[in-house]
Design a protein around this motif. Structure first.
Motif, PDB file in Angstrom:
ATOM      1  N   SER A 172       0.839  -1.208   0.000  1.00 44.84           N
ATOM      2  CA  SER A 172       0.000   0.000   0.000  1.00 44.84           C
ATOM      3  C   SER A 172       0.866   1.247   0.000  1.00 44.84           C
ATOM      4  O   SER A 172       0.489   2.257  -0.621  1.00 44.84           O
ATOM      5  N   LEU A 196       0.557   4.176  -2.752  1.00 45.69           N
ATOM      6  CA  LEU A 196       0.344   5.573  -2.370  1.00 45.69           C
ATOM      7  C   LEU A 196       1.420   6.471  -2.958  1.00 45.69           C
ATOM      8  O   LEU A 196       1.127   7.579  -3.438  1.00 45.69           O
ATOM      9  N   THR A 235      -3.764  12.341  -1.089  1.00 44.17           N
ATOM     10  CA  THR A 235      -2.948  11.176  -0.726  1.00 44.17           C
ATOM     11  C   THR A 235      -2.621  11.173   0.769  1.00 44.17           C
ATOM     12  O   THR A 235      -2.527  10.107   1.372  1.00 44.17           O
ATOM     13  N   LEU A 285      -3.406   8.112   3.298  1.00 43.15           N
ATOM     14  CA  LEU A 285      -2.374   7.566   4.193  1.00 43.15           C
ATOM     15  C   LEU A 285      -2.855   7.594   5.636  1.00 43.15           C
ATOM     16  O   LEU A 285      -2.657   6.632   6.394  1.00 43.15           O
ATOM     17  N   THR A 330      -7.628   0.707   0.660  1.00 48.29           N
ATOM     18  CA  THR A 330      -6.485   1.557   0.286  1.00 48.29           C
ATOM     19  C   THR A 330      -6.083   1.303  -1.156  1.00 48.29           C
ATOM     20  O   THR A 330      -5.834   2.246  -1.921  1.00 48.29           O
ATOM     21  N   CYS A 379      -6.139   4.095  -4.209  1.00 48.36           N
ATOM     22  CA  CYS A 379      -4.936   4.427  -4.986  1.00 48.36           C
ATOM     23  C   CYS A 379      -5.172   4.162  -6.461  1.00 48.36           C
ATOM     24  O   CYS A 379      -4.771   4.948  -7.318  1.00 48.36           O
TER      25      CYS A 379
END
Lengths: 119, 94
Positions: free
Chosen positions: A84, A88, B36, B40, B80, B84
């Motif tokens: 992940s 990201l 982003t 996170l 997640t 993304c």
């Protein structure tokens, strides 16, 4: 014997809590997205590994046989955290998130943002 | 028994640390300059909630909470990855 296990579990729990806390402080305080990415993916993963290890030790002692349920969660988290984080970072490069002024090799960021997935 | 008291204190102190960490994550999620950063923060939020659920299971001495923690771990990673993917390609399943 029991008290030794309790002390070991307490030390593991406190270590884990400390690292989880440090990960979140890093997420809040670090200056830009790419440095912020470091804190939760490393410190928090280590902290949760320690907490799950403590839970494993205590459950093993309580049931009197080896309990490795928690190992499933920690293995899963240890595999998925880098994945992940990588996704990201790719998304942030794609969106051209601002870098710190003194980032090294900042000229490579636009090239990485243009990179397409292989056909 | 002294060691049991120490263990209970450690569980409570660790829970407090994790809750403070959750509050810091929520702060970053609300403030985050870019989307982003918010993703996170959400990712960290679900990992910390797994820690909190495991600690609740230790506190109550029950093994029932383990399944909940495993479910959160799996769904959190999938969410997640989906977010993304949406940012990267503008679509989740092409």
């Amino acid at each position: 014997m029991e008290s030794v296990v309790h002390i070991i579990a307490a030390v593991l729990l406190l270590t884990g809590g400390f690292f989880v806390f440090v990960g979140s402080v890093g997420l809040l305080k670090l200056p830009d997205f790419f440095t912020r990415l470091h804190a939760p993916t490393k410190a928090t993963t280590m902290g949760i590994g320690a907490i799950l290890l403590a839970s494993m030790v205590l459950t093993t002692m309580r049931d009197g046989r080896l309990s490795i349920h928690e190992l499933v969660i920690s293995l899963f988290l240890f595999i998925t955290a880098p994945v992940s984080a990588h996704m990201l970072a790719k998304a942030a490069l794609h969106r051209r998130v601002k870098l710190l002024d003194h980032s090294k090799n900042a000229q490579l960021a636009p090239k990485a943002a243009e990179q397409k997935t292989p056909e | 028994m002294l060691s049991l008291t120490i263990l209970q204190g450690a569980v409570l102190l660790t829970s407090t640390l994790v809750v403070v960490a959750l509050i810091l994550n929520i702060w970053r999620m609300l403030r985050g300059p870019d989307i982003t950063d918010r993703i996170l923060a959400l990712d960290t939020l679900y990992i910390n909630s797994i820690a909190l659920i495991i600690l609740l299971g230790l506190y109550n001495g029950s093994a029932l909470y383990f399944e909940g923690a495993l479910l959160i771990a799996m769904l959190g990673f999938v969410s997640t990855a989906a977010l993304c993917k949406y940012l990267l390609r503008g679509d989740i399943i092409e």
